[in-house]
Scaffold this motif. Structure first.
Motif, mmCIF file in Angstrom:
data_model
loop_
_atom_site.group_PDB
_atom_site.id
_atom_site.type_symbol
_atom_site.label_atom_id
_atom_site.label_comp_id
_atom_site.label_asym_id
_atom_site.label_seq_id
_atom_site.Cartn_x
_atom_site.Cartn_y
_atom_site.Cartn_z
ATOM 1 N N CYS A 122 0.457 -1.345 0.483
ATOM 2 C CA CYS A 122 -0.596 -0.318 -0.005
ATOM 3 C C CYS A 122 0.772 1.152 0.197
ATOM 4 N N GLN A 130 0.593 4.053 -2.161
ATOM 5 C CA GLN A 130 0.235 5.022 -3.027
ATOM 6 C C GLN A 130 -0.295 6.431 -2.053
ATOM 7 N N SER A 145 -3.994 1.824 -7.598
ATOM 8 C CA SER A 145 -4.474 0.939 -6.743
ATOM 9 C C SER A 145 -5.018 -0.437 -7.017
ATOM 10 N N ILE A 156 1.028 8.798 -4.753
ATOM 11 C CA ILE A 156 -0.302 9.092 -5.304
ATOM 12 C C ILE A 156 -1.040 9.703 -4.984
ATOM 13 N N GLY A 157 -1.209 9.722 -3.605
ATOM 14 C CA GLY A 157 -1.576 10.462 -2.577
ATOM 15 C C GLY A 157 -1.360 11.717 -2.645
ATOM 16 N N THR A 168 -3.811 5.287 3.489
ATOM 17 C CA THR A 168 -2.454 5.832 3.148
ATOM 18 C C THR A 168 -2.840 6.715 1.956
ATOM 19 N N GLY A 169 -2.681 6.527 0.994
ATOM 20 C CA GLY A 169 -3.103 7.820 0.516
ATOM 21 C C GLY A 169 -3.505 9.238 0.965
ATOM 22 N N VAL A 218 -5.758 1.224 2.221
ATOM 23 C CA VAL A 218 -5.052 1.705 0.094
ATOM 24 C C VAL A 218 -5.703 3.286 1.033
ATOM 25 N N THR A 219 -6.975 3.651 1.465
ATOM 26 C CA THR A 219 -7.029 5.106 0.990
ATOM 27 C C THR A 219 -7.008 5.899 2.583
ATOM 28 N N TRP A 262 -13.732 2.186 -6.096
ATOM 29 C CA TRP A 262 -11.776 2.272 -6.190
ATOM 30 C C TRP A 262 -12.831 0.315 -5.164
#
Length: 457
Positions: free
Chosen positions: A3, A6, A105, A9-10, A131-132, A128-129, A365
């Motif tokens: 993860c 992310q 993701s 990316i975040g 970490t973003g 995932v959320t 997602w």
């Protein structure tokens, strides 16, 4: 470790807002027009569908973990280009390159859904959320002390480190068995220590097959719709009900999500706060928004036992109320030089972002990784999420024009309307996936006649 990708990316979500704010400073050597700024902000999302299709193919062919390692190459290159960018063109090239791994993701959602038991899958997908959200908060903090070039250099170094650490991560046993690599899958079962999930099983492999995702007999019935002729072409899989129907459902969800304006606030946070006449410093409020994003992600994780349809309904209602409060405030004090109760706008924006992370932002997602059969999961995730990113690009690209032509109040009223559509989607269309195995989720899209023919032990 899976993860962690992310995080950069975040960070890139809010990086555009910081980048444009610093480029508008008098000391900046790069001067951009409004049109160039909109391209810098949205070009990453436009390129993402190309990378997403490639990622979808690589995910099925080479595995989830190897695909993440592959996409780290363009990601590291993009941050390196941005570190030394000195013109509009080099900025554009860096942002274009960043678009290729932007949809990575999908690999994480697939990986998590395939190695976790059904009752814990909602909890682990929140990684995932979170970490973003952590990446966006880190960007806001770094932007207070460093220029955008330094922030880009830090991200390049982190990409290299995580690329190396991923070598310790195994592929999910479910994917390995689908490729006929049973011995490797058994080794991964032991490595993941699935024996601690349940008791009374004689072998680790038996525990893994029962606790993780699918029963072989039902998986065959749902995933393959019965024995298929050896000569059946691969494309015929996409004509089956349990493939095209979840595609329609997830695409509808993406339309509702993108129309809610949540990504506009992520990419244009400082511009939105300025247009809405928020009384505080935009950098300070952006940091508070990043904290609200992180807290929303943590709340999403804490509420993993709540039905997902309930979360989407709660998220949509609260987001709509927040936006309508903002619109009502602007309309009430339109033309007032120093409007009172300025904290109303700040609280409303924080609540909007918090409740967006509670469900509507991450859920489409996540849903993509749970509703497609194994045989086409990677490809269909690529197709559906590609459409999602195209919608994302369009809304971010046209947002400045919408503000100029319609005004702030009208645009954000439209966003509030789409928040309400998310609620209606959850009530009437969205399948409930919480606590269900992937087999049970697939059954949702089969006809009643088909389900009766399936022998469920």
């Amino acid at each position: 470790m899976m993860c962690f990708i992310q995080l950069p990316i975040g960070l890139s979500y809010s990086f555009s807002s910081t980048l444009l704010a610093q480029l508008r400073e008098p000391s900046s050597t790069i001067n951009l027009s409004i049109e160039e700024e909109s391209w810098i902000t949205s070009i990453t999302v436009l390129i993402c569908p190309i990378g997403l299709l490639i990622i979808g193919i690589l995910t099925d062919k080479y595995g989830r973990r190897k695909t993440i390692q592959i996409v780290y190459a363009p990601m590291a290159l993009s941050w390196l280009i941005l570190t030394f960018a000195n013109s509009y063109m080099t900025l554009l090239i860096g942002k274009i390159t960043l678009g290729i791994p932007f949809g990575a993701s999908t690999c994480m959602f697939l990986y998590i859904s395939e190695i976790t038991p059904a009752d814990l899958r909602p909890l682990y997908t929140t990684l995932v959320t979170m970490t973003g959200g952590l990446g966006m908060m880190v960007e806001c903090i770094l932007a207070m002390y460093f220029r955008w070039q330094t922030v880009s250099g830090i991200m390049f170094a982190l990409c290299v480190v995580n690329f190396l650490t991923l070598s310790m991560v195994p592929e999910p046993p479910m994917w390995l068995r689908a490729k006929g690599r049973t011995a490797d899958a058994d080794e991964v079962d032991k490595w993941l220590d699935f024996g601690h999930l349940t008791t009374g099983r004689s072998t680790t492999a038996a525990v893994a097959s029962a606790a993780v995702v699918e029963r072989p007999t039902l998986a065959l019935a749902v995933d393959a719709n019965g024995p298929a002729a050896p000569s059946s072409p691969y494309w015929s899989l996409f004509l089956r009900r349990n493939v095209w129907m979840p595609m329609v459902v997830t695409l509808t969800f993406f339309v509702c999500q993108q129309g809610s304006g949540v990504y506009v606030l992520l990419f244009y946070s400082m511009d939105v706060l300025r247009d809405c006449r928020v009384p505080w410093n935009a950098n300070t409020v952006s940091l508070f928004l990043s904290v609200a994003r992180l807290m929303g992600g943590l709340s999403f994780a804490a509420m993993h036992r709540v039905a997902r349809r309930t979360l989407v309904m709660l998220s949509g209602v609260c987001m709509a109320v927040s936006l309508l409060t903002i619109v009502a405030y602007m309309r009430t004090f339109d033309g007032v030089q120093d409007p009172p109760f300025g904290m109303t706008l700040i609280i409303a924006f924080l609540m909007f972002m918090f409740f967006a992370l509670l469900a509507i932002l991450p859920m489409p997602w996540i849903l993509c990784g749970e509703v497609f059969p194994m045989a086409v999961k990677g490809a269909m995730n690529g197709v559906v999420q590609t459409c999602g990113y195209v919608m994302w690009f369009l809304i971010c690209k046209i947002y400045p024009s919408l503000i100029l032509n319609l005004g702030v109040e009208v645009v954000w009223s439209i966003f509030a309307f789409f928040c309400i559509l998310n609620v209606l989607f959850a009530i009437f269309i969205m399948p409930e996936t919480k606590g269900k195995t992937l087999d049970e989720v697939l059954l949702y899209f089969e006809s009643e006649k088909k389900i009766k023919k399936i022998n469920i032990p």
